[in-house]
Design a protein around this motif. Structure first.
Motif, PDB file in Angstrom:
ATOM      1  N   GLN A   1      95.484  79.368  32.548  1.00 19.96           N
ATOM      2  CA  GLN A   1      94.888  79.559  33.873  1.00 19.96           C
ATOM      3  C   GLN A   1      94.016  78.373  34.217  1.00 19.96           C
ATOM      4  OE1 GLN A   1      93.108  83.446  34.753  1.00 19.96           O
ATOM      5  NE2 GLN A   1      91.435  82.456  35.888  1.00 19.96           N
ATOM      6  N   ASP A   2      94.126  77.908  35.465  1.00 18.83           N
ATOM      7  CA  ASP A   2      93.259  76.843  35.980  1.00 18.83           C
ATOM      8  C   ASP A   2      92.304  77.440  37.006  1.00 18.83           C
ATOM      9  OD1 ASP A   2      95.553  73.937  36.095  1.00 18.83           O
ATOM     10  OD2 ASP A   2      94.609  75.035  34.433  1.00 18.83           O
ATOM     11  N   ASN A   3      91.059  76.984  36.956  1.00 15.94           N
ATOM     12  CA  ASN A   3      90.047  77.454  37.917  1.00 15.94           C
ATOM     13  C   ASN A   3      89.435  76.273  38.656  1.00 15.94           C
ATOM     14  OD1 ASN A   3      90.402  80.088  37.020  1.00 15.94           O
ATOM     15  ND2 ASN A   3      88.765  79.974  35.525  1.00 15.94           N
ATOM     16  N   HIS A   4      88.926  76.555  39.834  1.00 10.51           N
ATOM     17  CA  HIS A   4      88.259  75.551  40.664  1.00 10.51           C
ATOM     18  C   HIS A   4      87.085  76.239  41.335  1.00 10.51           C
ATOM     19  CE1 HIS A   4      88.704  72.470  44.280  1.00 10.51           C
ATOM     20  NE2 HIS A   4      87.462  72.603  43.883  1.00 10.51           N
ATOM     21  N   SER A   5      85.859  75.736  41.064  1.00 15.81           N
ATOM     22  CA  SER A   5      84.714  76.274  41.807  1.00 15.81           C
ATOM     23  C   SER A   5      83.996  75.133  42.512  1.00 15.81           C
ATOM     24  CB  SER A   5      83.752  77.049  40.882  1.00 15.81           C
ATOM     25  OG  SER A   5      83.065  76.189  39.984  1.00 15.81           O
ATOM     26  N   TYR A   6      83.358  75.462  43.598  1.00 12.16           N
ATOM     27  CA  TYR A   6      82.636  74.502  44.448  1.00 12.16           C
ATOM     28  C   TYR A   6      81.214  75.013  44.580  1.00 12.16           C
ATOM     29  CZ  TYR A   6      81.112  72.139  48.747  1.00 12.16           C
ATOM     30  OH  TYR A   6      80.416  71.405  49.681  1.00 12.16           O
ATOM     31  N   SER A   7      80.249  74.130  44.347  1.00 10.41           N
ATOM     32  CA  SER A   7      78.850  74.579  44.386  1.00 10.41           C
ATOM     33  C   SER A   7      77.983  73.465  44.968  1.00 10.41           C
ATOM     34  CB  SER A   7      78.347  74.917  42.972  1.00 10.41           C
ATOM     35  OG  SER A   7      79.202  75.817  42.312  1.00 10.41           O
ATOM     36  N   ALA A   8      76.818  73.863  45.428  1.00 10.90           N
ATOM     37  CA  ALA A   8      75.856  72.894  45.992  1.00 10.90           C
ATOM     38  C   ALA A   8      74.799  72.544  44.939  1.00 10.90           C
ATOM     39  CB  ALA A   8      75.197  73.497  47.236  1.00 10.90           C
ATOM     40  N   PHE A   9      74.008  71.514  45.261  1.00 10.23           N
ATOM     41  CA  PHE A   9      72.954  71.054  44.344  1.00 10.23           C
ATOM     42  C   PHE A   9      72.076  72.216  43.891  1.00 10.23           C
ATOM     43  CE2 PHE A   9      69.874  68.596  42.255  1.00 10.23           C
ATOM     44  CZ  PHE A   9      68.633  69.155  42.564  1.00 10.23           C
ATOM     45  N   GLY A  10      71.810  72.245  42.585  1.00  8.29           N
ATOM     46  CA  GLY A  10      70.867  73.234  42.057  1.00  8.29           C
ATOM     47  C   GLY A  10      71.482  74.571  41.705  1.00  8.29           C
ATOM     48  N   VAL A  11      72.744  74.796  42.118  1.00  3.05           N
ATOM     49  CA  VAL A  11      73.403  76.059  41.747  1.00  3.05           C
ATOM     50  C   VAL A  11      73.658  76.070  40.242  1.00  3.05           C
ATOM     51  CG1 VAL A  11      75.606  77.307  41.864  1.00  3.05           C
ATOM     52  CG2 VAL A  11      74.481  76.531  43.972  1.00  3.05           C
ATOM     53  N   LEU A  12      73.318  77.212  39.631  1.00  5.11           N
ATOM     54  CA  LEU A  12      73.557  77.401  38.192  1.00  5.11           C
ATOM     55  C   LEU A  12      74.510  78.569  38.028  1.00  5.11           C
ATOM     56  CD1 LEU A  12      70.831  77.359  35.391  1.00  5.11           C
ATOM     57  CD2 LEU A  12      72.701  79.016  35.362  1.00  5.11           C
ATOM     58  N   ARG A  13      75.661  78.304  37.418  1.00  2.00           N
ATOM     59  CA  ARG A  13      76.619  79.376  37.125  1.00  2.00           C
ATOM     60  C   ARG A  13      76.638  79.585  35.614  1.00  2.00           C
ATOM     61  NH1 ARG A  13      80.884  80.134  41.324  1.00  2.00           N
ATOM     62  NH2 ARG A  13      80.440  78.713  43.070  1.00  2.00           N
ATOM     63  N   GLY A  14      76.531  80.874  35.208  1.00  2.00           N
ATOM     64  CA  GLY A  14      76.577  81.164  33.763  1.00  2.00           C
ATOM     65  C   GLY A  14      75.290  81.798  33.305  1.00  2.00           C
ATOM     66  N   ILE A  15      75.182  81.954  32.074  1.00  2.00           N
ATOM     67  CA  ILE A  15      76.007  81.647  30.926  1.00  2.00           C
ATOM     68  C   ILE A  15      77.018  82.788  30.760  1.00  2.00           C
ATOM     69  CG2 ILE A  15      76.016  81.255  28.413  1.00  2.00           C
ATOM     70  CD1 ILE A  15      72.999  80.441  28.789  1.00  2.00           C
ATOM     71  N   HIS A  16      78.306  82.419  30.873  1.00  2.00           N
ATOM     72  CA  HIS A  16      79.351  83.447  30.864  1.00  2.00           C
ATOM     73  C   HIS A  16      80.294  83.290  29.677  1.00  2.00           C
ATOM     74  CE1 HIS A  16      78.932  83.453  35.555  1.00  2.00           C
ATOM     75  NE2 HIS A  16      77.918  84.067  34.955  1.00  2.00           N
ATOM     76  N   PHE A  17      80.933  84.416  29.355  1.00  2.00           N
ATOM     77  CA  PHE A  17      81.989  84.397  28.334  1.00  2.00           C
ATOM     78  C   PHE A  17      82.844  85.645  28.507  1.00  2.00           C
ATOM     79  CE2 PHE A  17      80.171  87.734  25.622  1.00  2.00           C
ATOM     80  CZ  PHE A  17      78.825  87.715  25.986  1.00  2.00           C
ATOM     81  N   GLN A  18      84.009  85.646  27.921  1.00  2.00           N
ATOM     82  CA  GLN A  18      84.844  86.856  27.879  1.00  2.00           C
ATOM     83  C   GLN A  18      84.873  87.324  26.430  1.00  2.00           C
ATOM     84  OE1 GLN A  18      87.783  86.576  31.773  1.00  2.00           O
ATOM     85  NE2 GLN A  18      88.725  86.454  29.796  1.00  2.00           N
ATOM     86  N   LYS A  19      84.906  88.626  26.226  1.00  2.00           N
ATOM     87  CA  LYS A  19      84.740  89.192  24.886  1.00  2.00           C
ATOM     88  C   LYS A  19      86.067  89.280  24.120  1.00  2.00           C
ATOM     89  CE  LYS A  19      80.767  91.906  26.394  1.00  2.00           C
ATOM     90  NZ  LYS A  19      80.186  93.249  26.615  1.00  2.00           N
ATOM     91  N   ALA A  20      85.903  89.262  22.792  1.00  2.00           N
ATOM     92  CA  ALA A  20      86.971  89.612  21.834  1.00  2.00           C
ATOM     93  C   ALA A  20      88.285  88.871  22.132  1.00  2.00           C
ATOM     94  CB  ALA A  20      87.139  91.134  21.823  1.00  2.00           C
ATOM     95  N   SER A  21      89.360  89.644  22.299  1.00  2.00           N
ATOM     96  CA  SER A  21      90.686  89.007  22.407  1.00  2.00           C
ATOM     97  C   SER A  21      90.847  88.247  23.728  1.00  2.00           C
ATOM     98  CB  SER A  21      91.782  90.085  22.323  1.00  2.00           C
ATOM     99  OG  SER A  21      91.626  90.991  23.403  1.00  2.00           O
ATOM    100  N   HIS A  22      89.914  88.500  24.630  1.00  2.00           N
ATOM    101  CA  HIS A  22      89.979  87.794  25.931  1.00  2.00           C
ATOM    102  C   HIS A  22      89.124  86.534  25.932  1.00  2.00           C
ATOM    103  CE1 HIS A  22      92.115  91.151  27.809  1.00  2.00           C
ATOM    104  NE2 HIS A  22      91.283  91.949  27.180  1.00  2.00           N
ATOM    105  N   ALA A  23      88.520  86.204  24.798  1.00  2.00           N
ATOM    106  CA  ALA A  23      87.663  85.005  24.719  1.00  2.00           C
ATOM    107  C   ALA A  23      88.444  83.784  25.187  1.00  2.00           C
ATOM    108  CB  ALA A  23      87.166  84.803  23.297  1.00  2.00           C
ATOM    109  N   GLN A  24      87.783  82.979  26.016  1.00  2.00           N
ATOM    110  CA  GLN A  24      88.464  81.844  26.642  1.00  2.00           C
ATOM    111  C   GLN A  24      88.018  80.515  26.037  1.00  2.00           C
ATOM    112  OE1 GLN A  24      87.222  82.663  30.730  1.00  2.00           O
ATOM    113  NE2 GLN A  24      89.379  82.928  31.325  1.00  2.00           N
ATOM    114  N   GLY A  25      88.996  79.701  25.668  1.00  2.00           N
ATOM    115  CA  GLY A  25      88.718  78.281  25.466  1.00  2.00           C
ATOM    116  C   GLY A  25      88.750  77.641  26.854  1.00  2.00           C
ATOM    117  N   LYS A  26      87.919  76.636  27.106  1.00  2.00           N
ATOM    118  CA  LYS A  26      87.876  76.000  28.426  1.00  2.00           C
ATOM    119  C   LYS A  26      87.808  74.489  28.294  1.00  2.00           C
ATOM    120  CE  LYS A  26      85.332  79.937  30.220  1.00  2.00           C
ATOM    121  NZ  LYS A  26      83.973  80.474  30.378  1.00  2.00           N
ATOM    122  N   LEU A  27      88.583  73.828  29.159  1.00  2.00           N
ATOM    123  CA  LEU A  27      88.499  72.369  29.298  1.00  2.00           C
ATOM    124  C   LEU A  27      87.954  72.120  30.695  1.00  2.00           C
ATOM    125  CD1 LEU A  27      89.103  69.510  28.216  1.00  2.00           C
ATOM    126  CD2 LEU A  27      91.380  69.699  29.269  1.00  2.00           C
TER     127      LEU A  27
END
Ligand SMILES: Cc1cn([C@H]2C[C@H](O)[C@@H](COP(=O)(O)OP(=O)(O)O[C@H]3O[C@H](C)C(=O)[C@H](O)[C@H]3O)O2)c(=O)[nH]c1=O
Length: 180
Positions: free
Chosen positions: A48-74
């Motif tokens: 899966q590929d994701n694309h997010s757009y944010s403005a200065f100062g926006v903080l997203r996270g700290i996120h993760f998916q649990k157990a078998s859904h755990a995501q590696g991310k590039l």
């Protein structure tokens, strides 16, 4: 080799510097190549590929998916810059609860690979940012997890004093309350 790979203090978290080919038209770079990544020890199948757009100062996270859904991310910024954080959430890891942070900007094209079992977050440093990332498992909202960005145990040294955090993220549990 069009990529330079650099280990970090957290096992599996790798800084990836693509080779940029500038010319009179602009530039070209490869942003992923399975064989090169596997040669560097990143044996990830992205689904899966994701694309997010944010403005200065926006903080997203700290996120993760649990157990078998755990995501590696590039992850990388294709326009603008962020300060990006990987948090080791693997209880068996010698760097459990430790984090690494790095500035990712579109001029250098630097990327960060986070293996499954890491929490991820970023804060925007530029006026705006287009942020793209590849994931090794698909979105699973039922497995969504998160940790409060300013958790005192993690003590992530965010470089923005008063980040803009969504209501949802501002209500995330502290590390001590999280079930991994
Ligand atoms: C992550 C995701 C979200 N969505 C939907 C769900 C919501 O309606 C909307 C916004 O989702 P969210 O607020 O979770 O978006 P972010 O705050 O950018 O979350 C991401 O930010 C941190 C930094 C990450 O590393 C994760 O990839 C992810 O958690 O997109 C989808 O449809 N698919 C998805 O894969």
């Amino acid at each position: 080799m069009p990529f330079e790979f650099q280990k970090t203090k957290i096992s599996g978290v790798m800084i990836v510097k693509p080779r940029i080919f500038p010319d009179e038209r602009g530039f070209f770079m490869e942003t992923y190549k399975k064989s090169d990544f596997e040669s560097a020890g990143i044996c990830a199948d992205f689904v899966q590929d994701n694309h997010s757009y944010s403005a200065f100062g926006v903080l997203r996270g700290i996120h993760f998916q649990k157990a078998s859904h755990a995501q590696g991310k590039l992850v990388h910024a294709v326009e603008g810059s962020v300060w990006d954080v990987a948090v080791d959430l693997r209880p068996s890891s010698p760097t459990f609860k430790q984090w690494v942070g790095i500035t990712l900007n579109s001029e250098e094209g630097t990327m960060l690979y986070l293996p499954p079992g890491c929490g991820h977050g970023f804060v925007v440093l530029s006026h705006t940012v287009h942020f793209l990332y590849k994931c090794t498992t698909e979105y699973a909202p039922q497995a969504d997890g998160g940790i409060r960005w300013n958790d005192p145990d993690l003590a992530v040294a965010w470089p923005v004093d008063h980040p803009q955090v969504s209501e949802k993220d501002a209500a995330l549990p502290f590390f001590s309350e999280v079930s991994l």
